[in-house]
Design a protein around this motif. Structure first.
Motif, PDB file in Angstrom:
ATOM      1  N   ARG A  81     -10.010   2.875   6.962  1.00 24.15           N
ATOM      2  CA  ARG A  81     -11.482   3.361   6.763  1.00 24.15           C
ATOM      3  C   ARG A  81     -11.927   3.923   8.135  1.00 24.15           C
ATOM      4  O   ARG A  81     -12.612   4.548   8.269  1.00 24.15           O
ATOM      5  CB  ARG A  81     -12.265   2.316   6.450  1.00 24.15           C
ATOM      6  CG  ARG A  81     -11.990   1.832   4.803  1.00 24.15           C
ATOM      7  CD  ARG A  81     -12.213   0.552   4.516  1.00 24.15           C
ATOM      8  NE  ARG A  81     -11.774   0.456   2.671  1.00 24.15           N
ATOM      9  CZ  ARG A  81     -11.619  -0.797   2.467  1.00 24.15           C
ATOM     10  NH1 ARG A  81     -11.948  -2.024   3.104  1.00 24.15           N
ATOM     11  NH2 ARG A  81     -11.239  -1.077   1.274  1.00 24.15           N
TER      12      ARG A  81
ATOM     13  N   ILE B 243       0.851  -1.181   0.019  1.00 27.61           N
ATOM     14  CA  ILE B 243      -0.181   0.191  -0.093  1.00 27.61           C
ATOM     15  C   ILE B 243       0.875   1.210   0.115  1.00 27.61           C
ATOM     16  O   ILE B 243       2.099   1.237   0.490  1.00 27.61           O
ATOM     17  CB  ILE B 243      -0.974  -0.035   1.205  1.00 27.61           C
ATOM     18  CG1 ILE B 243      -2.076   0.994   0.994  1.00 27.61           C
ATOM     19  CG2 ILE B 243      -0.130   0.092   2.437  1.00 27.61           C
ATOM     20  CD1 ILE B 243      -3.110   0.866   1.930  1.00 27.61           C
TER      21      ILE B 243
ATOM     22  N   LEU C 231      -6.589  -1.967   5.631  1.00 25.00           N
ATOM     23  CA  LEU C 231      -7.796  -1.147   5.139  1.00 25.00           C
ATOM     24  C   LEU C 231      -8.758  -0.980   6.046  1.00 25.00           C
ATOM     25  O   LEU C 231      -9.452   0.363   6.078  1.00 25.00           O
ATOM     26  CB  LEU C 231      -7.992  -1.678   3.807  1.00 25.00           C
ATOM     27  CG  LEU C 231      -6.991  -1.832   2.564  1.00 25.00           C
ATOM     28  CD1 LEU C 231      -7.549  -2.508   1.683  1.00 25.00           C
ATOM     29  CD2 LEU C 231      -6.835  -0.173   2.054  1.00 25.00           C
TER      30      LEU C 231
ATOM     31  N   GLU D  35      -8.279   4.832  -2.170  1.00 21.27           N
ATOM     32  CA  GLU D  35      -9.288   5.657  -1.450  1.00 21.27           C
ATOM     33  C   GLU D  35      -8.599   6.861  -0.673  1.00 21.27           C
ATOM     34  O   GLU D  35      -7.470   7.012  -0.348  1.00 21.27           O
ATOM     35  CB  GLU D  35      -9.457   4.460  -0.438  1.00 21.27           C
ATOM     36  CG  GLU D  35     -10.032   2.953  -0.833  1.00 21.27           C
ATOM     37  CD  GLU D  35     -10.345   2.265   0.249  1.00 21.27           C
ATOM     38  OE1 GLU D  35     -10.531   2.638   1.224  1.00 21.27           O
ATOM     39  OE2 GLU D  35     -10.344   0.976  -0.115  1.00 21.27           O
TER      40      GLU D  35
ATOM     41  N   TYR E 222      -3.533   0.698  -3.557  1.00 25.37           N
ATOM     42  CA  TYR E 222      -3.069  -0.617  -3.498  1.00 25.37           C
ATOM     43  C   TYR E 222      -3.470  -1.281  -4.798  1.00 25.37           C
ATOM     44  O   TYR E 222      -4.163  -0.919  -5.411  1.00 25.37           O
ATOM     45  CB  TYR E 222      -3.807  -1.218  -2.296  1.00 25.37           C
ATOM     46  CG  TYR E 222      -5.380  -1.046  -2.059  1.00 25.37           C
ATOM     47  CD1 TYR E 222      -6.091  -2.039  -2.579  1.00 25.37           C
ATOM     48  CD2 TYR E 222      -5.807   0.073  -1.488  1.00 25.37           C
ATOM     49  CE1 TYR E 222      -7.506  -1.691  -2.471  1.00 25.37           C
ATOM     50  CE2 TYR E 222      -7.147   0.122  -1.384  1.00 25.37           C
ATOM     51  CZ  TYR E 222      -7.998  -0.782  -1.734  1.00 25.37           C
ATOM     52  OH  TYR E 222      -9.155  -0.495  -1.736  1.00 25.37           O
TER      53      TYR E 222
END
Length: 296
Positions: free
Chosen positions: A290, A143, A286, A158, A273
């Motif tokens: 988030r 990532i 992740l 994201e 990613y």
């Protein structure tokens, strides 16, 4: 010799009574007897001798008893590690970041993930945006964090958070007396800037905003490193447009003011990613990203 047989053997070796052992195993006595007989047949030795009171271990039984607890403990550890790996709690996560990105959000995300998964080894790599994209494709990182991320078909992106822009000034600068600074205030002002990079980045974004508002953009110094950039401002080389995360760097002789601009309102910090990466560790990370984004 399977795990069930070893567990049945261990219980009988402790109880030395088929009835009591079967009761503690929550089975009836005949299945226990069959499993012990099958184990003895497989090993080719007698493990127990029946007595009027129950059973006694043979020499072979006592020898096996010294090893079975260790085998069962190792088996349980292996099962637990496999389950933890599936849930993303052990393993390795390689993360790409950029210099100013480590001043606020990224360390907080990493800290939360480390607290949740302390056995995951985290590798950190300071990379440009272009280097992160190449490293993701070569699977050298899982990532990457950056800003103004381009749309790439094989990469998912994201938004982690949105940061407002700030103007870094040296103490005594005429603009320190204002509550905020506009681009018009910076017309022909000596600027310390981030250099233009191969991929569109913050330097180009700032230059484009000056052009859009018809303001002269005067570059005095450039630096790829945020600490050097702000140190130059603190040394009276000029002023710098940066992001809110840089405010954590409280260098002597440095003052931060909010930027008021039609073109530069805020900027996204994103993570990227591989789109089809199903790694449990990445998915667990992740989830942490988030959760952080939802709070901020």
């Amino acid at each position: 010799m399977d795990i069930k047989q070893m567990r049945y053997f261990l219980m009988l070796a402790h109880e030395l009574n088929f009835g009591r052992a079967a009761e503690k195993l929550h089975i009836t006595q005949p299945p226990l007897t069959r499993h012990i007989k099958a184990l003895e047949d497989e090993l080719g030795v007698a493990l127990f001798v029946r007595t009027p009171k129950g059973a006694e271990l043979t020499e072979s039984g006592r020898a096996l008893l010294e090893e079975v607890p260790n085998i069962l403990a190792l088996t349980q550890r292996a099962e637990e590690r496999a389950q933890l790996a599936q849930e993303g709690f052990i393993g390795r996560l390689d993360v790409g970041f950029f210099s100013s990105g480590v001043l606020n959000a990224i360390p907080r995300i990493l800290g939360g993930f480390h607290k949740r998964s302390p056995k995951v080894k985290i590798g950190l790599y300071n990379m440009t945006k272009a280097q992160q994209i190449v490293a993701l494709r070569e699977r050298r990182i899982s990532i990457g964090f950056n800003r103004l991320v381009p749309d790439e078909e094989d990469l998912a992106v994201e938004v982690v958070l949105r940061e407002p822009f700030l103007v870094a000034l040296y103490k005594g600068h005429r603009l320190c007396a204002q509550d905020s600074v506009s681009l018009q205030d910076l017309d022909d002002e000596p600027m310390v800037v981030y250099p233009n990079a191969p991929l569109y980045g913050l330097g180009q974004e700032i230059a484009a905003a000056f052009r859009a508002e018809g303001v002269r953009f005067r570059v005095e110094q450039d630096s790829e490193d945020i600490v050097t950039c702000l140190a130059l401002v603190a040394s009276n080389f000029g002023v710098c447009i940066t992001t809110q995360s840089a405010e954590t760097l409280r260098l002597p002789n440095l003052v931060y003011k909010p930027l008021k601009s039609r073109a530069l309102r805020d900027i996204e910090l994103c993570c990227m990613y591989r789109r089809h990466d199903t790694s449990p560790i990445l998915q667990a990370f992740l989830t942490q990203v988030r959760q952080f984004s939802a709070k901020d």
